[in-house]
Design an enzyme around this catalytic site. Structure first.
Site, mmCIF file in Angstrom:
data_model
loop_
_atom_site.group_PDB
_atom_site.id
_atom_site.type_symbol
_atom_site.label_atom_id
_atom_site.label_comp_id
_atom_site.label_asym_id
_atom_site.label_seq_id
_atom_site.Cartn_x
_atom_site.Cartn_y
_atom_site.Cartn_z
ATOM 1 N N GLU A 41 -110.743 14.340 3.392
ATOM 2 C CA GLU A 41 -110.531 15.714 2.931
ATOM 3 C C GLU A 41 -109.475 15.725 1.811
ATOM 4 O OE1 GLU A 41 -111.910 18.569 3.381
ATOM 5 O OE2 GLU A 41 -110.356 19.770 2.429
ATOM 6 N N ARG A 59 -81.689 0.842 12.592
ATOM 7 C CA ARG A 59 -82.210 1.179 13.919
ATOM 8 C C ARG A 59 -82.922 -0.012 14.558
ATOM 9 N NH1 ARG A 59 -87.029 3.789 14.765
ATOM 10 N NH2 ARG A 59 -87.102 4.504 12.610
ATOM 11 N N SER A 115 -93.787 11.703 21.956
ATOM 12 C CA SER A 115 -93.454 12.948 21.255
ATOM 13 C C SER A 115 -94.642 13.908 21.176
ATOM 14 C CB SER A 115 -93.025 12.615 19.828
ATOM 15 O OG SER A 115 -94.074 11.940 19.143
ATOM 16 N N GLU A 140 -98.850 1.195 4.632
ATOM 17 C CA GLU A 140 -99.270 1.875 5.868
ATOM 18 C C GLU A 140 -100.183 3.033 5.498
ATOM 19 O OE1 GLU A 140 -96.825 3.267 9.622
ATOM 20 O OE2 GLU A 140 -96.842 4.852 8.106
ATOM 21 N N ASN A 149 -102.126 16.784 11.375
ATOM 22 C CA ASN A 149 -101.153 16.749 10.284
ATOM 23 C C ASN A 149 -100.224 17.962 10.344
ATOM 24 O OD1 ASN A 149 -100.156 15.466 7.897
ATOM 25 N ND2 ASN A 149 -101.010 17.187 6.754
#
Ligand code: 0O2
Length: 275
Positions: A41, A59, A115, A140, A149
């Site tokens: 799309e 991290r 999450s 990625e 999204n």
């Protein structure tokens, strides 16, 4: 320790993102040109900011010498699909290419993140050609539906707002929203074939109208102008009936007429030259 030359490091990734954007947008256009439904799309991309790279390295305790190997999303491309089913189709499009090699897959569709995040990530190898020769790097590719999204972008902004520790009541709302998004995607899949047909028809109508108007314009340049005005009025009449069948028939007849007129003008050129 040597100085880290960020611009030098990130430039090839910038190049990879801009090349991949062109390639995926071309794939979408190629579907449209052949009146095929496109599983893509929209496409967007970015190179990770230095602060975000540094944050990830800290991290995950990644050393500078391992940066390009271990930070897999320095270059990121996001492909948005209308339906969940389209995600696998995009994966096949990538698999079939010779300029992209899938290194690994992270399936957050079957294994949704805690999450509530859902998306499919492909880590690919992609080679850019620079002034110093080729460089193979990781990119990625995030593939997700519009609904997924919407959730991910909203959640990402909240993570930013709350600096990574979203309050529990907001977390619960996000979890509920993520479940609602999953339901919405399932509902949309139920009407997928109808929506796909409608989109293909609309694309076909756009191409037919473009073709018809091009033919009318060409005829107007070559033929009896009053006759061509009549043809144009007939086109407007047929167009207002919203019948694809009639539009196709008109397109065919006009094609034959245009072909005849082209042949006639070639004949007249030949006979003028022979005189
Ligand atoms: P940005 O701004 O896109 O660069 P991780 O520990 O999740 O950071 P990992 O395991 O290497 O790292 O990669 P993963 O899980 O594939 O995630 C990489 C990217 O996926 C993230 O990049 C996000 O864009 C997206 N993502 C992953 N999990 C979540 C999530 O729970 N919510 C949202 N909104 N996005 C997610 P960055 O570095 O977070 O951000």
């Amino acid at each position: 320790m040597e100085i880290q030359l960020w611009k030098e490091l990130l430039d090839p990734y910038e190049q990879a993102v801009s090349e991949l954007l062109v390639k995926f947008r071309n794939l979408k256009e190629a579907h449209k040109k052949q009146n095929l439904y496109s599983p893509i799309e929209s496409v967007s991309g970015r190179v990770k900011s230095v602060s975000s790279i540094l944050e990830k390295m800290q991290r995950k305790d990644i050393a500078f010498e391992n940066l390009e190997e271990e930070v897999e999303d320095i270059a990121g491309v996001r492909i948005i699909c209308q339906f969940v089913e389209d995600i696998d189709k995009v994966v096949s499009l990538v698999q079939n290419r010779t300029d992209m090699e899938i290194r690994s897959t992270k399936d957050y569709l079957s294994n949704q993140k805690k999450s509530g995040y859902r998306s499919l990530h492909l880590i690919i190898w992609y080679t850019v050609q620079g002034i110093n020769g080729p460089k193979k790097l990781q990119v990625e590719i995030q593939i997700r539906t519009m609904a997924m999204n919407f959730w991910a972008t909203t959640e990402h902004s909240l993570q930013y707002k709350y600096k990574g520790s979203i309050p529990e009541h907001v977390r619960s709302q996000l979890t509920r929203a993520s479940q609602a998004i999953e339901m919405l995607d399932k509902e949309m899949s139920q009407v997928r074939s109808e929506i796909m047909d409608a989109q293909i028809d609309s694309q076909m109508e756009i191409s037919l109208v473009q073709d018809i108007l091009r033919n009318i314009e060409n005829l107007y340049r070559q033929d009896n102008k009053r006759e061509v005005v009549k043809i144009q009025n007939e086109f407007y009449r047929i167009f207002s009936k919203h019948s694809m069948e009639e539009l196709k028939r008109f397109h065919k007849q006009l094609d034959i007429l245009a072909e005849g007129s082209r042949a006639q003008s070639v004949d007249s050129v030949i006979s003028t030259e022979e005189k």
